[in-house]
Design a protein around this motif. Structure first.
Motif, PDB file in Angstrom:
ATOM      1  N   ALA A  28       0.673  -2.514  -7.126  1.00  0.00           N
ATOM      2  CA  ALA A  28       0.475  -3.390  -5.964  1.00  0.00           C
ATOM      3  C   ALA A  28       0.571  -4.875  -6.320  1.00  0.00           C
ATOM      4  O   ALA A  28       1.350  -5.599  -5.695  1.00  0.00           O
ATOM      5  N   PRO A  29      -0.176  -5.377  -7.318  1.00  0.00           N
ATOM      6  CA  PRO A  29      -0.033  -6.809  -7.618  1.00  0.00           C
ATOM      7  C   PRO A  29       1.337  -7.174  -8.178  1.00  0.00           C
ATOM      8  O   PRO A  29       1.867  -8.248  -7.898  1.00  0.00           O
ATOM      9  N   MET A  30       1.943  -6.251  -8.942  1.00  0.00           N
ATOM     10  CA  MET A  30       3.282  -6.523  -9.471  1.00  0.00           C
ATOM     11  C   MET A  30       4.288  -6.592  -8.325  1.00  0.00           C
ATOM     12  O   MET A  30       5.143  -7.472  -8.275  1.00  0.00           O
ATOM     13  N   SER A  31       4.165  -5.697  -7.373  1.00  0.00           N
ATOM     14  CA  SER A  31       5.066  -5.684  -6.231  1.00  0.00           C
ATOM     15  C   SER A  31       4.858  -6.911  -5.347  1.00  0.00           C
ATOM     16  O   SER A  31       5.815  -7.444  -4.777  1.00  0.00           O
ATOM     17  N   PHE A  32       3.622  -7.362  -5.242  1.00  0.00           N
ATOM     18  CA  PHE A  32       3.299  -8.584  -4.495  1.00  0.00           C
ATOM     19  C   PHE A  32       4.045  -9.768  -5.120  1.00  0.00           C
ATOM     20  O   PHE A  32       4.705 -10.540  -4.419  1.00  0.00           O
ATOM     21  N   ILE A  71       0.803  -1.228   0.000  1.00  0.00           N
ATOM     22  CA  ILE A  71       0.000   0.000   0.000  1.00  0.00           C
ATOM     23  C   ILE A  71       0.840   1.285   0.000  1.00  0.00           C
ATOM     24  O   ILE A  71       0.591   2.177  -0.815  1.00  0.00           O
ATOM     25  N   PRO A  72       1.843   1.424   0.873  1.00  0.00           N
ATOM     26  CA  PRO A  72       2.538   2.725   0.928  1.00  0.00           C
ATOM     27  C   PRO A  72       3.140   3.167  -0.401  1.00  0.00           C
ATOM     28  O   PRO A  72       2.927   4.305  -0.833  1.00  0.00           O
ATOM     29  N   LYS A  73       3.878   2.299  -1.062  1.00  0.00           N
ATOM     30  CA  LYS A  73       4.526   2.687  -2.319  1.00  0.00           C
ATOM     31  C   LYS A  73       3.490   2.904  -3.421  1.00  0.00           C
ATOM     32  O   LYS A  73       3.632   3.819  -4.238  1.00  0.00           O
ATOM     33  N   THR A  74       2.445   2.081  -3.438  1.00  0.00           N
ATOM     34  CA  THR A  74       1.404   2.241  -4.446  1.00  0.00           C
ATOM     35  C   THR A  74       0.719   3.601  -4.292  1.00  0.00           C
ATOM     36  O   THR A  74       0.540   4.330  -5.275  1.00  0.00           O
ATOM     37  N   VAL A  75       0.354   3.951  -3.077  1.00  0.00           N
ATOM     38  CA  VAL A  75      -0.277   5.252  -2.817  1.00  0.00           C
ATOM     39  C   VAL A  75       0.673   6.382  -3.182  1.00  0.00           C
ATOM     40  O   VAL A  75       0.282   7.376  -3.804  1.00  0.00           O
TER      41      VAL A  75
END
Length: 144
Positions: free
Chosen positions: A112-116, A93-97
């Motif tokens: 978010a899904p790519m980072s996951f 969440i933090p980086k996506t926001v």
């Protein structure tokens, strides 16, 4: 016997993979070598100017969720997996926001899904790097 120097005029250019598969393979390799970095320089585990705590906690959470995956078949033990996956999801969440706010582009929600997925690639690489690093130290411990 050599020394490294710093020149503020120097520039680095990185090749960034354009397919998800090659990107995740690059992340796996970076995780592998990060484990070796930590063996040689444990003080680097705390982060640096490029990566911080959230970046460093994601790969272990991903590996932990893989290790706990069989618990999903064991009834009440499945409750152990949920907080780990939740923490990993929350870590996105933090980086996506930040990306969405900085650019004003809601398409960055796709980060978010790519980072996951990146967390799993890095985690698997780090696990392999740690295993190889331990094996190497054991080998040298017996022979040296």
């Amino acid at each position: 016997g050599h020394e490294l120097g710093f020149d503020s005029r120097s520039r680095v250019r990185h090749h960034h993979p354009i397919s998800l598969r090659s990107y995740l393979d690059t992340q796996r390799k970076q995780g592998y070598w990060r484990a070796w970095l930590y063996f040689e320089h444990p003080e680097r585990m705390k982060g640096d100017s490029y990566s911080g705590f959230v970046d460093h906690v994601q790969p272990p959470l991903a590996v932990m969720s893989l290790a706990l995956a069989p618990s999903l078949l064991m009834g009440p033990l499945a409750l152990v997996e949920a907080p780990v996956l939740g923490a990993l999801a929350a870590a996105q969440i933090p980086k996506t926001v930040e990306l969405i706010e900085r650019t004003g582009d809601p398409r960055f929600a796709g980060f978010a899904p790519m980072s996951f997925a990146r967390a799993y690639a890095r985690g698997v690489g780090m696990l392999r790097g740690a295993a190889d690093g331990i094996a190497e130290r054991l080998k040298w411990g017996r022979n040296g």
